[in-house]
Write an enzyme that holds these catalytic residues in place. Structure first.
Site, PDB file in Angstrom:
ATOM      1  N   GLU A 164     -11.697  -3.318  -2.906  1.00  0.00           N
ATOM      2  CA  GLU A 164     -10.674  -2.370  -3.368  1.00  0.00           C
ATOM      3  C   GLU A 164     -10.484  -2.531  -4.872  1.00  0.00           C
ATOM      4  O   GLU A 164      -9.784  -3.437  -5.321  1.00  0.00           O
ATOM      5  CB  GLU A 164      -9.356  -2.639  -2.639  1.00  0.00           C
TER       6      GLU A 164
ATOM      7  N   HIS B 221      -9.664   2.428   0.073  1.00  0.00           N
ATOM      8  CA  HIS B 221      -9.640   1.346   1.065  1.00  0.00           C
ATOM      9  C   HIS B 221     -10.754   1.530   2.108  1.00  0.00           C
ATOM     10  O   HIS B 221     -10.488   1.614   3.307  1.00  0.00           O
ATOM     11  CB  HIS B 221      -8.263   1.299   1.727  1.00  0.00           C
TER      12      HIS B 221
ATOM     13  N   HIS C  22       0.804  -1.226   0.000  1.00  0.00           N
ATOM     14  CA  HIS C  22       0.000   0.000   0.000  1.00  0.00           C
ATOM     15  C   HIS C  22       0.841   1.283   0.000  1.00  0.00           C
ATOM     16  O   HIS C  22       0.590   2.219   0.757  1.00  0.00           O
ATOM     17  CB  HIS C  22      -0.945   0.009   1.203  1.00  0.00           C
TER      18      HIS C  22
HETATM   19  C1  BGC Z   1      -4.601  -6.246   1.874  1.00  0.00           C
HETATM   20  C2  BGC Z   1      -4.522  -6.985   3.172  1.00  0.00           C
HETATM   21  C3  BGC Z   1      -4.133  -6.024   4.240  1.00  0.00           C
HETATM   22  C4  BGC Z   1      -5.175  -4.922   4.275  1.00  0.00           C
HETATM   23  C5  BGC Z   1      -4.876  -3.865   5.294  1.00  0.00           C
HETATM   24  C6  BGC Z   1      -5.647  -5.213   1.994  1.00  0.00           C
HETATM   25  O1  BGC Z   1      -5.727  -4.495   0.808  1.00  0.00           O
HETATM   26  O2  BGC Z   1      -4.829  -7.123   0.792  1.00  0.00           O
HETATM   27  O3  BGC Z   1      -3.600  -8.064   3.103  1.00  0.00           O
HETATM   28  O4  BGC Z   1      -4.037  -6.653   5.480  1.00  0.00           O
HETATM   29  O5  BGC Z   1      -5.302  -4.321   3.027  1.00  0.00           O
HETATM   30  O6  BGC Z   1      -3.600  -3.411   5.159  1.00  0.00           O
END
Ligand code: BGC
Length: 307
Positions: free
Chosen positions: A270, A139, A69
């Protein structure tokens, strides 16, 4: 995005996204990207490194050896400027060359608008002054019964997604595509989320954290999430080629109004480019070059089962 208030089938307003009351909680490392715009590149980049035009770039490694991310100080941790528009807010951010290891200074505009009744629209555009990568996502953690209503196991999900991208144990794709047929990822004709969670549990998984490839292209409806209890329904439309379905598997935080958010109390849809795309030539490209204008749209359309 702090709150999204929508009516249920009887007109009762409920806040359908998980979040915090205090800025300090959003700034804390316990914040699991609640309502954030994630970037520069969402999800994982294996080895927190990539090559572009023969040059090697090392990124912030914030999940073991991998980049997640956008790195330690991703877009979720950046200070954006905000400007009110006719039907929403325009957020601007200049991501300097070298930030989290990425080349190119990126100018990003995120427009969050309510263009019609019941429609929440996110448009993201960007330009760069040197070749770089860009693949943002939103998110949000949805719970159509209300942010404090507990598990989303009772929600129904329908997804126009026939394929997914298999991964290793660190959730990094191996570069292949597989059919959802016969798996817990087959939401094509709709499935109760809890049914899929039970199935995943039998296979040793603690929930959904999977990238599915969306059928079709262009701005199209790709998902419908429905809560039979409240009658709230959310359609998701996007220009993106894929979606990460994530059921907040390890979640354990105190949120808005003192609510306790445990595992599976929200579901993230997402819309994105597939994870680690820079290392897999068959995946849609996440490269952005000078002279190009990046553009992506995702719309969340709220109705009820009485409409
Ligand atoms: C990811 C997860 C992660 C979450 C929070 C998601 O987009 O795929 O693995 O734990 O975001 O960070």
């Amino acid at each position: 995005m702090l709150a999204v208030r929508v009516p249920d089938r009887d007109g009762q307003i409920g806040d359908v996204v998980l979040g915090f009351d205090r800025l300090a909680d959003y700034e804390s490392s316990d914040n699991p990207y609640f309502g954030a715009t994630v970037g520069r590149v969402c999800n994982r980049i294996a080895g927190a490194a990539f090559e572009l035009d023969g040059k090697h770039y090392a990124l912030s490694a914030n999940e073991g050896a991998n980049h997640l991310h956008g790195g330690e100080q991703g877009f979720d941790a950046a200070w954006w400027s905000a400007e009110r528009g006719a039907d929403g807010v325009h957020f601007r951010y200049t991501s300097r060359a070298g930030e989290q290891g990425y080349p190119g200074t990126l100018e990003v505009l995120v427009s969050v608008r309510l263009p019609e009744d019941g429609v929440l629209q996110l448009d993201i555009t960007a330009t760069t002054d040197a070749p770089t990568l860009f693949a943002p996502t939103h998110h949000g953690y949805w719970n159509l019964a209300g942010h404090d209503a507990g598990s989303v196991a009772g929600h129904h999900l329908q997804l126009a997604a026939s394929r997914y991208t298999p991964t290793d144990a660190a959730l990094v794709p191996d570069g292949s595509f597989a059919t959802v047929e016969g798996t817990a990822l087959d939401f094509r004709s709709g499935m109760r989320v809890g049914q899929g969670l039970e199935r995943l549990a039998e296979e040793g998984y603690d929930g959904y954290d999977h990238n599915l490839m969306l059928d079709g292209s262009g701005l199209r409806k790709v998902a419908t999430l429905r809560d039979p209890g409240s009658g709230r329904v959310m359609h998701v439309e996007t220009t993106e080629p894929a979606v990460q379905v994530y059921t907040a598997n390890g979640l354990d935080v105190r949120g808005k109004g003192g609510a306790t958010y445990g595992p599976h109390t929200g579901i993230c849809l997402e819309t994105q480019h597939p994870p680690d795309a820079i290392h897999h030539p068959r995946f849609p490209s996440v490269v952005l070059r000078p002279g190009e204008r990046f553009s992506t749209t995702t719309r969340f359309v709220f109705v009820t089962d009485r409409d």
